[in-house]
Design an enzyme around this catalytic site. Structure first.
Site, mmCIF file in Angstrom:
data_model
loop_
_atom_site.group_PDB
_atom_site.id
_atom_site.type_symbol
_atom_site.label_atom_id
_atom_site.label_comp_id
_atom_site.label_asym_id
_atom_site.label_seq_id
_atom_site.Cartn_x
_atom_site.Cartn_y
_atom_site.Cartn_z
ATOM 1 N N TYR A 39 8.659 -6.753 -1.169
ATOM 2 C CA TYR A 39 8.981 -6.169 0.137
ATOM 3 C C TYR A 39 10.438 -6.449 0.446
ATOM 4 O O TYR A 39 11.287 -6.317 -0.440
ATOM 5 C CB TYR A 39 8.007 -6.715 1.195
ATOM 6 C CG TYR A 39 7.932 -5.821 2.409
ATOM 7 C CD1 TYR A 39 7.613 -4.468 2.283
ATOM 8 C CD2 TYR A 39 8.202 -6.304 3.676
ATOM 9 C CE1 TYR A 39 7.567 -3.636 3.381
ATOM 10 C CE2 TYR A 39 8.153 -5.482 4.791
ATOM 11 C CZ TYR A 39 7.843 -4.147 4.636
ATOM 12 O OH TYR A 39 7.800 -3.322 5.727
ATOM 13 N N LYS A 94 -16.532 9.319 -6.711
ATOM 14 C CA LYS A 94 -15.604 10.156 -7.475
ATOM 15 C C LYS A 94 -14.394 9.331 -7.920
ATOM 16 O O LYS A 94 -13.894 9.493 -9.046
ATOM 17 C CB LYS A 94 -15.160 11.329 -6.595
ATOM 18 C CG LYS A 94 -14.583 12.528 -7.340
ATOM 19 C CD LYS A 94 -15.632 13.217 -8.158
ATOM 20 C CE LYS A 94 -15.092 14.407 -8.906
ATOM 21 N NZ LYS A 94 -14.867 15.596 -8.078
ATOM 22 N N ALA A 195 -24.676 31.903 -4.802
ATOM 23 C CA ALA A 195 -23.454 32.633 -4.454
ATOM 24 C C ALA A 195 -22.517 31.749 -3.638
ATOM 25 O O ALA A 195 -21.746 32.237 -2.817
ATOM 26 C CB ALA A 195 -23.798 33.910 -3.680
#
Length: 631
Positions: A39, A94, A195
């Protein structure tokens, strides 16, 4: 899902640190010097460099290996519109898959809006943080508009996995299935059931691969999408409106060569399947239940060529074969997008890989003696370690070839780097599991009543890794397993108190201990205790190994093992060894459990024993001797 299985899933997510992911520092940050570099004031230097040359953000930050998985929670798995908070466990999952299969870091982003403009604006604003955007579980038709606008606005890859991930895997399966059926892609009559985003993407993609759009019929819950139909239509469905007399799914399937199912379970009957053309190709990808069950389908059509979305049937169409490796290739060449050529390169790489001879360890990882291209195997397995190298390199080369790569590519060097990136943990565990399956050992667990042991035993038996032997009161062990809805097929339960060979065990224990102060009756009582009974099974060859799992009982467990199980000839010292997986590879640490203050001869023997064990895993050991002061 049963209540007990539900509890297991909840415990898995809640145990220890809640959730499945964490942010880990890649640099040391312990001392004042570390802090001054990480930092202020040290961090100002890379900031100045990036300000002068924005591309240096890839040199000094994690951006180049970072993907945002973004959702609004409107179409989560099979759960539907459950919102961003309820969708977060899926997005964390995921992230785990990205890391596990392609070593890609992920920030999961759940947006509390379903407004297209707000989602696009939010993702555009966060884009400088990451090198790629994976849109996930956003409902159709909004997902099409969101993806299109983000692709136009951003110069990093944007990929809606529900569309393109499913499409490129299904495309690979279709290419190989058509070859097995002896049919050309352009001749196939295809029925698409569903669809939504996945179905429309799959239909669009197979056309790009060479299918004839005039030979595709798409169905939704209202039936066939035909010209001039007005019910439940949108512009995306309208592109597939066909000039046909068919009005139902059953009518559409008559004479069809291919069924692509991206809808709901059990909507296809055996009669529908039997009405299809010879060598029908069925990709029934609804989860968890396919549009027609695999056992019913293969029983109805012996000439069937079938894939599903499930791992317990052959030919799993699984998105994990796609998105980690597509992003890996795209990120590594700093691609500005993921274009059609990159997707098709991934598809053709997967299709080609399935036609190659399969390494023995891949087949063994699935409990099989071999995998060979054919109706039972025409798409690679998710745990095939070759997928990373083949798909990522194909994607990267396609990006370079089509001019969307911002980083030069040396194909040979890149393939080598992918091999090096492949996780040591994955390779080693695959080898261990493969060897265990082929050895067919009997492993005894003295803590047969413990919930963790029951779960492990059921999994070990299910995967064919070994035959578990659970020690404990038979009725109580069975009752405990039933509470968890755990099948104990191929699991043996052994109650020492009624074991037919207990007297023989008592005599053996008497000889081993040579304890003149105790009679055979007392030895019989001692031998019936699980901690002594389990190592006696190993000593007498009725079990090949023993696993004691409870840390609180380590000392209690070790004494019987040391006294009952003999050492190998020439070995004078027992030692413990721990396997640790790190980002730099696997480490074997010895001794971690038994010898607290070894002398020089002990250290030498521990090192030799550990090195011999490491070689059994196919690794050439490099030995370092560390003293306490080294820490």
């Amino acid at each position: 899902m049963s209540l007990t299985t539900r509890k297991q899933a909840l415990d898995y997510h809640a145990h220890g640190r809640p959730g499945k992911i964490e942010v880990v520092s890649t640099k040391p940050c312990l001392t004042q010097i570390d802090l001054s570099l990480a930092y202020t004031p040290g961090v100002a230097e890379p900031c100045r460099e990036i300000h002068e040359d924005p591309d240096k953000v890839y040199d000094y930050t994690a951006r180049g290996n970072l993907v945002a998985v973004v959702t609004d929670g409107s179409a989560v798995l099979g759960l539907g519109d459950i919102g961003p908070l309820a969708g977060k466990p899926v997005m964390e999952g995921k992230a785990v898959l990205f890391k596990r299969f392609a070593d890609i870091d992920v920030f999961d982003i759940e947006l509390d809006t379903q407004d297209v403009d707000q989602i696009v604006d939010a993702v555009r604003a966060m884009a400088p943080t990451v090198a790629g955007i994976n849109l996930e579980d956003i409902s159709a038709p909004r997902c099409f508009e969101i993806e299109r606008r983000l692709i136009e606005a951003l110069d990093i890859p944007v990929f809606h996995d529900d569309q393109h991930g499913t499409a490129l895997i299904a495309g690979a399966a279709l290419l190989n299935a058509a070859e097995l059926a002896g049919k050309r892609l352009e001749d196939l009559r295809i029925v698409v059931n569903g669809a939504g985003a996945s179905a429309i993407a799959c239909a669009t993609y197979v056309i790009k691969l060479g299918a004839d759009p005039a030979k595709i019929l798409m169905c939704d819950s209202a039936g066939v999408i035909y010209k001039d139909r007005r019910e439940r239509m949108n512009p995306y469905k309208k592109r597939f409106a066909a000039d046909t007399e068919a009005r139902t799914l059953a009518e559409a399937m008559v004479g069809a060569d291919v069924f692509l199912g991206l809808s709901v379970g059990n909507v296809v009957t055996a009669d529908m399947l039997c009405s299809m053309a010879r060598d029908p190709i069925v990709l029934a990808m609804a989860n968890p239940d396919p549009e027609i069950g695999y056992p019913l389908a293969v029983a109805s059509r012996p000439d069937l060529i079938m894939a599903t979305g499930r791992s317990d049937y052959p030919n799993q169409v699984n998105n994990v074969l796609g998105f980690p490796f597509v992003f890996r290739g795209a990120l590594d060449v700093r691609a500005t997008c993921i274009n059609d050529e990159m997707k098709m390169a991934a598809t053709r790489a997967l299709a080609a890989l399935a036609r190659e001879p399969v390494p023995e360890d891949v087949a063994h990882a699935y409990g099989l003696t071999e995998l060979k291209f054919g109706r039972g195997y025409f798409i690679p397995k998710p745990l095939d370690h070759r997928v990373l190298g083949r798909v990522a390199s194909a994607v990267a080369e396609a990006a370079a070839r089509t001019g969307v790569a911002r980083r030069p590519l040396d194909p040979d060097a890149y393939r080598r780097s992918l091999e090096e990136r492949r996780g040591s943990e994955q390779d080693l565990m695959n080898r261990i599991v493969s060897r265990a399956k082929s050895a067919k050992r009997r492993i005894v667990f003295p803590d047969g009543m413990d919930d963790r042991v029951l779960l492990a035993a059921a999994a070990i038996a299910r995967e064919g890794i070994a035959t578990p032997l659970l020690v404990g009161p038979a009725r109580a062990v069975k009752a405990r397993a039933e509470e968890h809805h755990l099948p104990l097929h191929q699991v043996e339960i052994i109650d020492p108190r009624v074991w037919p060979g207990l007297d023989r065990y008592a005599v053996e224990l008497f000889e081993v201990l040579r304890d003149g102060d105790h009679d055979l009756g007392e030895m019989r009582k001692l031998a019936s205790q699980p901690a002594w009974f389990a190592p006696l099974m190993v000593r007498l060859g009725e079990a090949d190994g023993m696993v004691g799992v409870l840390p609180s009982k380590v000392r209690k467990t070790l004494e019987p093992v040391f006294r009952v199980v003999p050492l190998q000839p020439g070995v004078r010292r027992v030692c413990g060894m721990t396997m640790v997986f790190t980002s730099d590879g696997v480490l074997f640490l010895a001794d971690t459990a038994i010898n607290i203050e070894p002398d020089s001869e002990d250290l030498a023997e521990i090192a030799l024993l550990a090195a011999a064990e490491v070689r059994r895993y196919g690794i050439e050991p490099v030995v370092a001797l560390l003293s306490y002061s080294s820490f």
